[in-house]
Write a protein that holds these residues in place. Structure first.
Motif, short mmCIF file in Angstrom:
data_model
loop_
_atom_site.label_atom_id
_atom_site.label_comp_id
_atom_site.label_asym_id
_atom_site.label_seq_id
_atom_site.Cartn_x
_atom_site.Cartn_y
_atom_site.Cartn_z
N ALA A 192 0.84 -1.21 0.00
CA ALA A 192 0.00 0.00 0.00
C ALA A 192 0.87 1.25 0.00
CB ALA A 192 -0.92 -0.01 1.21
N LEU A 193 1.95 1.23 0.78
CA LEU A 193 2.87 2.37 0.83
C LEU A 193 3.57 2.56 -0.52
CD1 LEU A 193 4.33 1.70 4.38
CD2 LEU A 193 3.13 3.78 3.71
N PHE B 66 -1.19 10.78 -4.03
CA PHE B 66 -0.79 10.86 -2.63
C PHE B 66 0.54 11.58 -2.49
CE2 PHE B 66 -3.52 7.18 -3.00
CZ PHE B 66 -4.34 7.30 -1.90
N LYS B 67 0.68 12.27 -1.38
CA LYS B 67 1.94 12.92 -1.08
C LYS B 67 2.63 12.10 0.01
CE LYS B 67 4.05 17.38 -0.04
NZ LYS B 67 3.83 18.77 0.38
N VAL B 68 3.71 11.43 -0.36
CA VAL B 68 4.44 10.56 0.57
C VAL B 68 5.87 11.05 0.60
CG1 VAL B 68 5.06 8.17 1.11
CG2 VAL B 68 2.97 8.65 -0.15
#
Length: 755
Positions: free
Chosen positions: A323-324, A333-335
């Motif tokens: 998922a990450l 998404f901002k990761v």
């Protein structure tokens, strides 16, 4: 579902991907399965099941696609939005054929697989991305070993962590050691015990064997947390006979001694590959359900000479890592940036025929644990088309019967105009999925070279975004800046590559599977709607029957009650007999017939509940407006600003509504509860709304604003005024005060700064 539908429930099929039906592993597994495996036309593994009351054969790719469809629906249901992108985990030891087969399964469903991620790499990402105390990039990395024993496999990996990056140093595995092997030991033990004690053979009946497996798995889990004797009891096991037995942890460990000995081999292999010592390892993280077995945990801890860590969720660690990774790859998404460098589990070599004396050339393009994703450019000198064969260099180390990966024919190669060999650049790569390919080939024209080598190798490293970066090794032939060569114009001609892979579905078959899956998804949707319609009838029957003998009893006459109860009983019987498998519309019509009788009863009950509350609320509002009208007539100051004509409208409306309400209450009093009401809640709500619309704007009129008269200030009017002209009393009363004290002696006015 597996015990009640043993022959039609498919499980443990992940390892059949990319394998032929006659594969020794498939044939060995076939004996343990409750469903039928059959060969497909292309030699692959097929599953024979009943679908829509007909016998069907599905490929393992289609079976996995069905699972992915269900997961996709679950995700979409929770997210309330469509899902197209995903990251799928695979065991680290999966070969190219197995990985390509799984990608085909994702394609059948319409999922865009951003990455096939190795299980252990996903675990490492899940561990590292949340760590705030990792060493800086220039410092010595932290070495962490991850150990995963799941249902069917044992995997270990060593990873080096620095801030915002991880590198997989090496992986090792035992693909045939997992929790199910421990379950199997218990099953074999109890099968023998039941046979001698009860003269029953559990292995002769699939359902009995599955029940024993289920109970043995529970027993194994209980022994993990308890060292005393644990009973095993199964009611009506076979031939209506109850069976029982017992086992304790020490017996279990003795029973599984040979399995426990196998744990050290992958650990030793990992340390040898990575040239690590036990003291170099900072932590040992364990995941996977089978690592909860105390003996497994003890063996791992003993090998590394330190306690094992269980900071990760043993069951979810891999899924969380995927998922990450998906979030990192997705623009939605901002990761925070986290670089992942994986390792190639098996060494890969290329084989080709040389033009001299029909000899063969071999070159290992990727060694074991080589960084991935990665690309290399090989330069060949040829006069015509040639063939490259990719294979695993160490066939004994691969848990797959076929060491070949595929053959690649570089086409349209021709000699130069002067008859010399052409220079052909071939790019080979292992991509983010861990899959090898000959990705591109190009012929350089013209080429002026005196090199006699048959092949030379250049390297290109791939970053996470798959953009090639030139390595310094590309520039080996460059001259120093001061000795510049004259520029020679060359052009690269792209060459077509024909790939013949060991395992490949083919476009036609893949498209057929996609079409079949689409039809089945639509069929599932229709079946769900049909079941929902059937369940709605069943739910209505049970719910109404309970309420007829409860809250609804007073609202139906005896004759109607008997008729409706009989209809409900009749419908219930129909549902479980001839109405068991009807079309959706039949259930919809059945529900409508029931509602024709049920809805009036339900309405009478709801009306009786709501009507008194609404009448009470209406009465309060009438009293409120009547009181205001009375105060207006008594010349109350609060309402004297309201116009006479306006107030007369209020009085008239109140009078009319009071009359309507009295008539309604009187008419309703003459009705019994099992009759339709004389006045409905909707009518009362409408009267209440009408009353408020007429009266509220009148009674809430604000008073008109009146300008207050100006106060006379002698101090402001007298321009020649001096404080000394005032008497003592005037001084004390008129002069400004500060801090509560008078200052009669001050000659100047006091100015104050206010915040």
């Amino acid at each position: 579902m597996q015990i009640t539908h043993a022959h039609n429930t498919v499980s443990n099929f992940k390892r059949f991907h990319g394998r032929a039906f006659n594969d020794p592993f498939v044939q060995k597994e076939k004996e343990k399965l409750s469903y039928d495996l059959v060969p497909m036309k292309n030699g692959g593994v097929g599953v024979k099941v009943m679908y829509m009351d007909e016998e069907h054969i599905f490929s393992v790719e289609q079976i996995s696609a069905m699972l992915l469809t269900k997961l996709k629906e679950t995700a979409e249901s929770n997210l309330k939005k469509p899902v197209t992108d995903c990251v799928i985990s695979v065991p680290s030891f999966f070969t190219d054929a197995e990985r390509r087969s799984l990608l085909d399964a994702a394609q059948i469903v319409g999922l865009n697989c951003l990455r096939l991620m190795n299980d252990m790499t996903a675990v490492a990402l899940n561990y590292g991305i949340y760590k705030q105390d990792l060493p800086a990039p220039e410092e010595k990395p932290r070495i962490v070993v991850f150990v995963d024993m799941g249902h069917s496999a044992f995997q270990v990996s060593a990873c080096a962590f620095n801030k915002s990056k991880l590198k997989v140093l090496g992986t090792a595995f035992d693909p045939f050691l997992g929790g199910r092997n421990f379950d199997g030991k218990l099953v074999d033990y109890f099968c023998a015990e039941i046979k001698s004690k009860y003269k029953l053979d559990p292995k002769s009946k699939v359902r009995a064997l599955l029940r024993l497996y289920q109970e043995c798995e529970k027993l194994k889990k209980l022994m993990s947390s308890n060292s005393t004797d644990i009973p095993l009891n199964i009611e009506c096991f076979m031939n209506d006979t109850d069976v029982s037995g017992k086992m304790n942890r020490s017996q279990f460990e003795e029973l599984c001694a040979d399995l426990l000995q196998r744990i050290e081999m992958p650990l030793l292999s990992l340390m040898e590959q990575t040239q690590l010592k036990v003291e170099d390892v900072t932590a040992v993280e364990i995941v996977g359900g089978a690592t909860r077995i105390p003996a497994v945990k003890e063996r791992i801890a003993k090998f590394f000479g330190k306690d094992v860590s269980t900071t990760l969720n043993a069951d979810e660690a891999i899924a969380r890592g995927c998922a990450l990774q998906c979030a990192i790859l997705s623009p939605a998404f901002k990761v925070r940036e986290f670089s992942v460098t994986d390792a190639i589990p098996f060494p890969i070599s290329l084989l080709w025929n040389t033009e001299a004396e029909d000899t063969e050339g071999v070159h290992e393009v990727f060694s074991r644990n080589h960084a991935a994703p990665f690309s290399k450019v090989l330069t060949f000198y040829r006069k015509g088309p040639f063939e490259l064969e990719a294979f695993y260099s160490d066939p004994n180390g691969v848990p797959y019967p076929e060491s070949k990966i595929g053959k690649y024919i570089i086409q349209n190669v021709a000699a130069q105009k002067d008859g010399e060999k052409s220079k052909v650049k071939v790019k080979v790569r292992v991509n983010t999925h861990g899959i090898f390919s000959v990705s591109t080939a190009s012929m350089v024209e013209p080429v002026k070279s005196e090199e006699s080598e048959d092949v030379s190798v250049e390297t290109e490293v791939e970053s996470q975004d798959q953009r090639p970066l030139e390595n310094s090794s590309d520039k080996k032939g460059d001259q120093p800046p001061e000795a510049k060569k004259p520029k020679i114009k060359v052009k690269n001609v792209d060459l077509p590559i024909e790939a013949n892979l060991v395992w490949e579905l083919g476009k036609e078959l893949l498209n057929m599977y996609i079409e079949t899956e689409g039809k089945m998804i639509m069929q599932d949707k229709l079946e769900k709607e049909r079941n929902d319609a059937k369940n709605a009838v069943e739910e209505y029957v049970y719910e109404f029957r309970d309420k007829l003998s409860g809250p609804y009893e007073k609202f139906v006459c005896e004759k109607d009650l008997q008729g409706f109860s009989a209809l409900l009983t009749e419908t219930e019987g129909w549902l479980y007999e001839e109405g068991e498998d009807e079309a959706k519309q039949v259930y919809v019509d059945k529900l409508e017939d029931l509602k024709k009788l049920g809805t009036p009863i339900e309405t009478r009950y709801q009306e009786a509940e709501e009507r008194p509350k609404l009448l009470e609320e209406l009465g309060h509002r009438l009293q409120y407006y009547a009181t205001i009208a009375g105060e207006f007539r008594n010349k109350d100051e609060k309402y004297i600003h309201i116009d006479e004509m306006e107030m007369m409208k209020v009085e008239k409306c109140v009078s009319e509504v009071v009359e309507w309400m009295n008539n309604a209450v009187s008419a309703q009093a003459k009705k019994s509860l099992d009759q339709d009401p004389a006045v409905h809640s909707s009518e009362i709500k409408a009267k209440l709304q009408e009353l408020n619309n007429v009266c509220e704007p009148v009674v809430t009129q604000p008073k008109p604003k009146v300008d207050s008269p100006k106060e006379e200030n002698p101090l402001n009017e007298r321009s020649d005024f001096k404080p000394e002209d005032m008497g003592e009393d005037e001084k004390n009363s008129e002069m400004p005060q500060q801090n509560g004290e008078c200052h009669p002696g001050d000659q100047n006015p006091i100015s104050m700064d206010l915040d």
